[in-house]
Design an enzyme around this catalytic site. Structure first.
Site, PDB file in Angstrom:
ATOM      1  N   ASN A 155       8.389   9.176  -2.908  1.00  0.00           N
ATOM      2  CA  ASN A 155       9.357   8.263  -2.307  1.00  0.00           C
ATOM      3  C   ASN A 155      10.524   9.044  -1.710  1.00  0.00           C
ATOM      4  OD1 ASN A 155       8.391   5.407  -3.335  1.00  0.00           O
ATOM      5  ND2 ASN A 155       8.172   6.841  -5.033  1.00  0.00           N
ATOM      6  N   LYS A 162      -3.134  -0.927  -1.796  1.00  0.00           N
ATOM      7  CA  LYS A 162      -1.706  -0.874  -1.477  1.00  0.00           C
ATOM      8  C   LYS A 162      -1.530  -0.919   0.031  1.00  0.00           C
ATOM      9  CE  LYS A 162      -0.609   2.493  -5.145  1.00  0.00           C
ATOM     10  NZ  LYS A 162       0.017   3.834  -5.363  1.00  0.00           N
ATOM     11  N   ARG A 198       8.705   3.294 -16.123  1.00  0.00           N
ATOM     12  CA  ARG A 198       8.787   1.918 -15.618  1.00  0.00           C
ATOM     13  C   ARG A 198       7.627   1.151 -16.239  1.00  0.00           C
ATOM     14  NH1 ARG A 198       9.328   2.583  -9.207  1.00  0.00           N
ATOM     15  NH2 ARG A 198       7.249   3.468  -9.552  1.00  0.00           N
ATOM     16  N   ASP A 239       6.371   9.319  -8.238  1.00  0.00           N
ATOM     17  CA  ASP A 239       5.776   8.372  -9.177  1.00  0.00           C
ATOM     18  C   ASP A 239       4.535   9.006  -9.781  1.00  0.00           C
ATOM     19  OD1 ASP A 239       7.753   6.587  -8.530  1.00  0.00           O
ATOM     20  OD2 ASP A 239       6.498   5.382  -7.196  1.00  0.00           O
ATOM     21  N   GLU A 295       2.795   8.442  -5.725  1.00  0.00           N
ATOM     22  CA  GLU A 295       3.644   8.231  -4.552  1.00  0.00           C
ATOM     23  C   GLU A 295       4.728   9.295  -4.496  1.00  0.00           C
ATOM     24  OE1 GLU A 295       5.261   4.366  -3.783  1.00  0.00           O
ATOM     25  OE2 GLU A 295       3.405   3.322  -4.294  1.00  0.00           O
ATOM     26  N   ARG A 350       8.955   7.571 -13.075  1.00  0.00           N
ATOM     27  CA  ARG A 350       9.732   7.924 -11.885  1.00  0.00           C
ATOM     28  C   ARG A 350      10.495   9.220 -12.193  1.00  0.00           C
ATOM     29  NH1 ARG A 350      12.176   5.619  -7.503  1.00  0.00           N
ATOM     30  NH2 ARG A 350      10.006   5.031  -7.036  1.00  0.00           N
ATOM     31  N   LYS A 376       3.127   6.662   0.719  1.00  0.00           N
ATOM     32  CA  LYS A 376       1.842   6.430   0.066  1.00  0.00           C
ATOM     33  C   LYS A 376       0.825   7.531   0.367  1.00  0.00           C
ATOM     34  CE  LYS A 376       2.965   2.223  -1.431  1.00  0.00           C
ATOM     35  NZ  LYS A 376       4.326   2.107  -0.871  1.00  0.00           N
ATOM     36  N   ARG A 404       2.106  -4.618 -11.627  1.00  0.00           N
ATOM     37  CA  ARG A 404       3.096  -3.705 -11.042  1.00  0.00           C
ATOM     38  C   ARG A 404       4.177  -3.365 -12.058  1.00  0.00           C
ATOM     39  NH1 ARG A 404       4.817  -7.711  -6.519  1.00  0.00           N
ATOM     40  NH2 ARG A 404       4.919  -8.935  -8.427  1.00  0.00           N
TER      41      ARG A 404
END
Length: 320
Positions: A285, A163, A227, A275, A283, A213, A127, A235
């Site tokens: 990841n 978050k 997404r 993201d 983000e 993504r 994050k 979300r």
């Protein structure tokens, strides 16, 4: 295409590996297709004997693509250095057990390749690592008190996203709006009554369309998927009910990848999911990003064009 050698996956229990959703599943199947012998271990099966890292490794295989992973023999105690590569694919949370596992993997990384590099897994908060790239991110705060959160909400125009720092899969993501009678309660929940930090981030209107993504291998983008959130859902994570949709990389996406890719490569983060929400990186990841299966299906990819084939082609090059 035959490549000989053993590879070890650090995974959640095999019963949780979804043959139709998980990227780890495709990585296993592709390793097998390339002639590797595939083994797995859970976090609890890692150990150190002095400076040597070992694992209770279990031989596994995919009988046929789409069928569950199966065990093909008894577990053995093996040095991690006996594997050509160790792939850390344990899902979040990044908790004390995860951190201890990375310390064990540090020892292995001195004698064999570990993907992603353990130190990078510890150092790069999924994050907060975005703060390395302020030119690409929404306004973001790390806060702990209700007063500071109220100030941030005002500064961000009366609407923001909260978050948890160690959150994953869309869990505990909240939207805060000025005038909400439950606002104080929401802030108390987000900070656990001021005992932990939360991330406050500017609300991006493009969120209604979903986020993108982007999968990076060794710093280079190999594919992307949108997404899209379910109706009435904040979300868009697949684990939270988001649905996949085809997409392409925009000029802005490529600009973000060009900036972030070398940074990730320098930190040993070989497989990463970015993201991107509208124009913003939200983000980075690094633990066990997913998305391979959805991209393959949406783009009708087969054989060497698949996400897993691109992943392993780059990894084999790295192995030399």
């Amino acid at each position: 295409m035959t490549t000989h050698g053993d590879v070890l996956f650090v995974l959640d229990p095999l019963s949780t590996i979804d043959a139709h959703r998980d990227s780890s599943y495709l990585m296993i199947a592709e390793a097998q297709r390339r002639g590797f012998q595939v083994w797995s271990v859970e976090l609890g099966g890692l150990l150190l004997r002095g400076a040597d890292a070992l694992a209770y490794a279990t031989p596994i295989s995919v009988p046929r693509l789409g069928q569950p992973v199966v065990v093909r023999g008894p577990s053995e105690v093996r040095e991690l250095a006996s594997f050509r590569v160790v792939l850390m694919r344990k899902d979040p949370p990044v908790d004390a057990h995860f951190i201890v596992a990375t310390w064990a993997l540090d020892r292995a990384a001195q004698r064999t390749l570990v993907v992603n590099t353990p130190q990078g897994l510890r150092d790069l908060s999924e994050k907060l690592a975005i703060l390395e790239f302020p030119q690409f991110i929404p306004r973001s705060f790390l806060l702990r008190t209700v007063g500071d959160l109220r100030d941030a909400l005002h500064e961000l125009g009366g609407q923001m996203i909260l978050k948890p720092v160690y959150g994953y899969g869309g869990r505990e993501v909240l939207i805060a709006r000025e005038g909400d009678p439950n606002l104080s309660t929401l802030f108390e929940l987000a900070t656990r009554d001021g005992t932990t930090w939360t991330i406050a981030q500017a609300f991006v209107p493009a969120a209604k369309d979903g986020d993108k993504r982007i999968l990076l291998v060794d710093g280079e983008p190999i594919g992307a998927v949108m997404r899209v959130p379910a109706s009435g859902e904040l979300r868009n994570n697949f684990h939270a009910g988001g649905s996949p949709a085809a997409t392409v990389l925009s000029a802005r996406d490529l600009q973000i990848c060009a900036a972030v890719g070398p940074f990730l490569r320098s930190r040993g983060q070989f497989f990463v999911g970015l993201d991107v929400l509208g124009e913003y990186l939200t983000e980075i990841n690094v633990t066990s990003p997913t998305g391979m299966q959805e991209i393959n299906r949406l783009e009708n990819l087969t054989d060497d064009a698949t996400m897993q084939a691109k992943f392993w082609a780059a990894l084999v090059t790295k192995l030399g």
